[in-house]
Design an enzyme around this catalytic site. Structure first.
Site, mmCIF file in Angstrom:
data_model
loop_
_atom_site.group_PDB
_atom_site.id
_atom_site.type_symbol
_atom_site.label_atom_id
_atom_site.label_comp_id
_atom_site.label_asym_id
_atom_site.label_seq_id
_atom_site.Cartn_x
_atom_site.Cartn_y
_atom_site.Cartn_z
ATOM 1 N N GLY A 73 0.801 -1.226 0.000
ATOM 2 C CA GLY A 73 0.000 0.000 0.000
ATOM 3 C C GLY A 73 0.831 1.272 0.000
ATOM 4 N N LYS A 88 -11.098 -11.199 5.849
ATOM 5 C CA LYS A 88 -11.909 -10.559 4.816
ATOM 6 C C LYS A 88 -11.869 -11.321 3.489
ATOM 7 C CE LYS A 88 -12.078 -5.796 3.696
ATOM 8 N NZ LYS A 88 -11.065 -4.776 3.544
ATOM 9 N N ASP A 140 -11.443 -6.137 -0.876
ATOM 10 C CA ASP A 140 -10.808 -5.121 -0.023
ATOM 11 C C ASP A 140 -11.483 -3.748 -0.052
ATOM 12 O OD1 ASP A 140 -8.760 -4.473 1.832
ATOM 13 O OD2 ASP A 140 -7.612 -3.482 0.267
ATOM 14 N N ASN A 165 3.289 -10.671 7.087
ATOM 15 C CA ASN A 165 2.574 -9.816 6.130
ATOM 16 C C ASN A 165 2.985 -10.145 4.692
ATOM 17 O OD1 ASN A 165 0.805 -7.672 5.404
ATOM 18 N ND2 ASN A 165 2.530 -6.261 5.229
ATOM 19 N N SER A 166 3.430 -11.384 4.454
ATOM 20 C CA SER A 166 3.780 -11.743 3.074
ATOM 21 C C SER A 166 2.501 -11.856 2.247
ATOM 22 C CB SER A 166 4.565 -13.055 3.052
ATOM 23 O OG SER A 166 3.846 -14.073 3.712
ATOM 24 N N ARG A 167 2.635 -11.665 0.941
ATOM 25 C CA ARG A 167 1.443 -11.462 0.108
ATOM 26 C C ARG A 167 1.476 -12.261 -1.185
ATOM 27 N NH1 ARG A 167 -2.354 -7.392 2.092
ATOM 28 N NH2 ARG A 167 -1.346 -6.598 3.948
ATOM 29 N N GLU A 175 -19.146 -22.031 7.592
ATOM 30 C CA GLU A 175 -20.344 -21.995 8.445
ATOM 31 C C GLU A 175 -20.897 -20.569 8.569
ATOM 32 O OE1 GLU A 175 -21.619 -24.668 8.945
ATOM 33 O OE2 GLU A 175 -20.188 -26.230 9.521
ATOM 34 N N ASN A 176 -20.076 -19.578 8.249
ATOM 35 C CA ASN A 176 -20.571 -18.201 8.311
ATOM 36 C C ASN A 176 -21.711 -17.970 7.319
ATOM 37 O OD1 ASN A 176 -18.689 -17.717 10.269
ATOM 38 N ND2 ASN A 176 -17.172 -16.835 8.881
HETATM 39 C C1 OXD Z 1 -4.777 -3.814 4.546
HETATM 40 C C2 OXD Z 1 -4.587 -4.458 3.250
HETATM 41 O O1 OXD Z 1 -5.918 -3.511 4.899
HETATM 42 O O2 OXD Z 1 -3.438 -4.710 2.866
HETATM 43 O O3 OXD Z 1 -3.798 -3.576 5.249
HETATM 44 O O4 OXD Z 1 -5.592 -4.690 2.567
HETATM 45 MN MN MN Z 2 -7.339 -3.793 3.309
#
Ligand code: OXD
Ligand code: MN
Length: 662
Positions: free
Chosen positions: A272, A326, A347, A441-443, A570-571
């Site tokens: 970000g 999320k 997001d 926090n790897s992506r 289950e949500n």
């Molecule tokens: C955050 C993301 O919310 O990377 O930090 O989406």
């Molecule tokens: Mn986010």
């Protein structure tokens, strides 16, 4: 003629044109002189355009590029067209520079490892600059520090930027990325131009946004959002890089200038901080634009929920702070066989009432930038299927057979392969390492279009109709699985009061419950009090269909510290109750905090383990009194005079109901 100008839009040939020589020439000679001036100016430029052509750019874009090329002094300029060939070229360069490694196990997948000092968004170095401080943040009481954003005076900001950007791209290529947030040409979309000296950023923006020639065509002569980014490491280097990853953590700043529609980001190449379409444009500047233009830019996933028995489909937008799953919810595989979930976004949601009063949402992004650890075939098989081609992985571990590994994949990795951690530990083993294989926090950065359950309307320029808005948090105590707001205003209050458990900063041992209103705390582009007024004003519109507002909590724990609700697929049982409420079913009963499911109206058929519903929905009086006190304190200290009366009113009412009814 000055070699470097920092002052705006004039081009060198225009300088020349305004010279006495030209003014005094007869008109017939002018055109020859103009051309000569432009050739002359071109020869004086310090940069070469190596891809694309400046003269083909819309005028405003060309001015922006030239102005910043004179400022940042790159060696070369590459105007991105978004083509496959261009991408191949970029990945070649990134491999050569040691920034990307091919993952042979998959199709077109890449691994990047960053400097360990550049691994996450840097909230404390993220600023909004407006002439009036109060336009950006409420004034906290008692000299407290604002938790609702960082403000900087425009003059100070100018100084900060002038300390960083001049000459910052020397020896490097400046890439020009025309990108659209939202489908190209949709009335809900916005166009940005990002200038960056990071090829990794280009490769990522190519996945996360629609970028290239078609965006310039759609833009024409219109204005755009100006996004300037530099990793802040001109060549020759004055100190060695770590992992070949250029960044400048000591000088990092992420600056937003809403009154000029500009973003300036310096020093970080990560997430970000550097993919400026995402948090910077789509949320911080986006929320400003939304306020001006009458719409909402929110940190929300969007999902479609189809009832396969009736064929009826509803769309839900949901806001959760980080670490609440999320992406898992946006790609959920429902445990109720009569439901199908489709994904519109994981997001960000941009939402606007259309001419029929329907709230319509688009996902402004074109990809997922998902947190890898915790994602597995068990927790999110859809994300796993999505990210095994055309993906850039960052800071995950790699396996000796050319694949990826992270915490959560222990039972899915071939036990015979060796694991190399994100920090380069060879033959990493959980049992004899005190550090994780992948950075927490790897992506994965992967194209949304590849997701097997993308909603057929995910790129519809009109957006999808939203029937329900869901807020949520990670609340181990006191907060029930689901409750519905009494009305829009009460729903806005629920969003404003959101709190969630987050792993505290390293120096604290305990986990903490943090305020994170609307899950927007790091992303508000303007004063949170004004943001609340904007949300309240939506409820006053005439002839609109207001979505219902809910709060959910998948994370309540029992006295013996176990999750009471199994979560994940289950949500869907909760989503089922939510959409049935939207259908007007009489399945809700009043409580002090909102409407909860009437006895036996939550569909629990076929659940593997019995759930203690009484505990899950209990509302301990003392807990809720403490909750109200914490919200009072937060509103008073942080939002102070900018808190709308209607929100304070809702808090008083909640307090009274707790007193009378619990
Ligand atoms: C955050 C993301 O919310 O990377 O930090 O989406
Ligand atoms: Mn986010």
């Amino acid at each position: 003629m000055p070699e470097t100008r920092l002052d705006g839009n004039q081009r060198p040939e225009e300088d020349y044109l305004s010279s006495k020589l030209l003014q005094n020439s007869p008109p017939r000679q002018r055109s020859i002189l103009i051309e000569a001036a432009s050739v002359f100016a071109e020869s004086r430029r310090s940069y070469r355009v190596i891809h694309g052509s400046l003269t083909q750019l819309p005028n405003k874009v060309r001015n922006y590029v030239e102005e910043n090329a004179r400022l940042c002094k790159p060696d070369t300029i590459h105007i991105c067209d978004g083509s496959e060939r261009e991408n191949e070229m970029l990945t070649y360069v990134l491999r050569k520079d040691g920034m990307l490694k091919k993952l042979h196990k998959y199709e077109n997948c890449w691994l990047a490892r960053t400097d360990p000092a550049d691994v996450a968004r840097v909230e404390r170095l993220t600023y909004i600059s407006t002439p009036l401080k109060r336009d950006t943040v409420p004034t906290p009481k008692y000299g407290a520090k604002s938790q609702l954003g960082n403000w900087m005076d425009p003059e100070d900001m100018d100084n900060e930027l002038n300390m960083r950007f001049p000459d910052c791209m020397k020896g490097r290529t400046m890439f020009v990325i025309p990108f659209s947030m939202g489908p190209v040409g949709s009335p809900l979309s916005k166009i940005g131009i990002q200038l960056t000296d990071s090829a990794y950023v280009v490769a990522s923006m190519r996945i996360m946004t629609r970028m290239g020639d078609q965006v310039l065509e759609a833009l024409g002569d219109s204005n755009f959002i100006k996004c300037l980014h530099s990793v802040g490491r001109p060549l020759p280097l004055t100190a060695p890089l770590h992992n070949n990853w250029p960044c400048n953590p000591k000088m990092t700043i992420i600056a937003h200038l809403p009154h000029k529609n500009e973003i300036h980001s310096f020093g970080s190449g990560y997430g970000g901080n550097s993919l400026l379409g995402k948090k910077c444009l789509a949320l911080r500047l986006g929320s400003n634009l939304g306020r001006e233009e009458g719409w909402l830019a929110e940190h929300m996933l969007i999902l479609g929920l189809e009832n396969l028995d009736t064929g009826k489909k509803r769309y839900i937008a949901a806001a959760f702070p980080s670490a609440c799953g999320k992406t898992n919810l946006a790609m959920m595989t429902p445990s109720l066989s009569n439901y199908k979930v489709t994904c519109v976004g994981d997001d960000i949601a941009w939402m606007r009432f259309d001419e029929n009063g329907v709230l319509r949402a688009i996902n402004p992004e074109a990809g997922f930038f998902g947190v890898a650890p915790g994602t597995s075939m068990k927790t999110n098989p859809i994300a796993m299927k999505t990210c095994l081609k055309n993906t850039v992985f960052t800071n995950v571990a790699e396996t000796s057979d050319g694949g990826v590994f992270w915490e959560g994949l222990e039972s899915e990795v071939d036990p015979n392969v060796r694991i190399r951690s994100w920090l380069g530990d060879e033959d990493w083993k959980k049992d004899n390492s005190d550090r994780p294989a992948a950075h927490p926090n790897s992506r994965f950065c992967t194209p949304a279009a590849q997701c097997p359950i993308m909603d057929p309307l995910w790129e519809d320029p009109k957006g999808v109709p939203i029937d329900a808005i869901v807020f949520g948090g990670r609340r181990p105590q006191g907060v029930p699985l689901v409750y519905e707001s009494f009305n829009w205003q009460h729903g806005v209050f629920i969003g404003a009061s959101m709190r969630s458990e987050s792993t505290a900063a390293a120096e604290h041992k305990a986990k903490m419950i943090m305020h994170d209103p609307f899950a927007m705390r790091p992303f508000f582009g303007y004063n949170f009090g004004d943001y609340l007024k904007h949300w309240l004003s939506m409820g006053e519109k005439e002839n609109v269909h207001l979505p219902k507002i809910f709060h959910v909590n998948w994370f309540r724990k029992s006295a013996d510290n176990k999750f009471i609700w199994p979560g994940f697929g289950e949500n869907a049982r909760v989503l089922d109750w939510i959409v049935r409420r939207c259908d007007g079913e009489d399945i809700a009963k009043h409580t002090a905090i909102g409407l909860v499911p009437k006895q036996d109206t939550l569909n629990l058929a076929g659940m593997e383990e019995a759930v203690d519903m009484e505990e899950l929905f209990s509302l301990p009086k003392e807990f809720w009194q403490n909750e109200v006190n914490a919200i009072y304190k937060y509103f008073d200290e942080q939002v102070n005079e900018d808190l709308p009366n209607d929100i304070m009113h809702e808090l008083h009412n909640l307090e009274e109901r707790i007193q009378a009814e619990l």
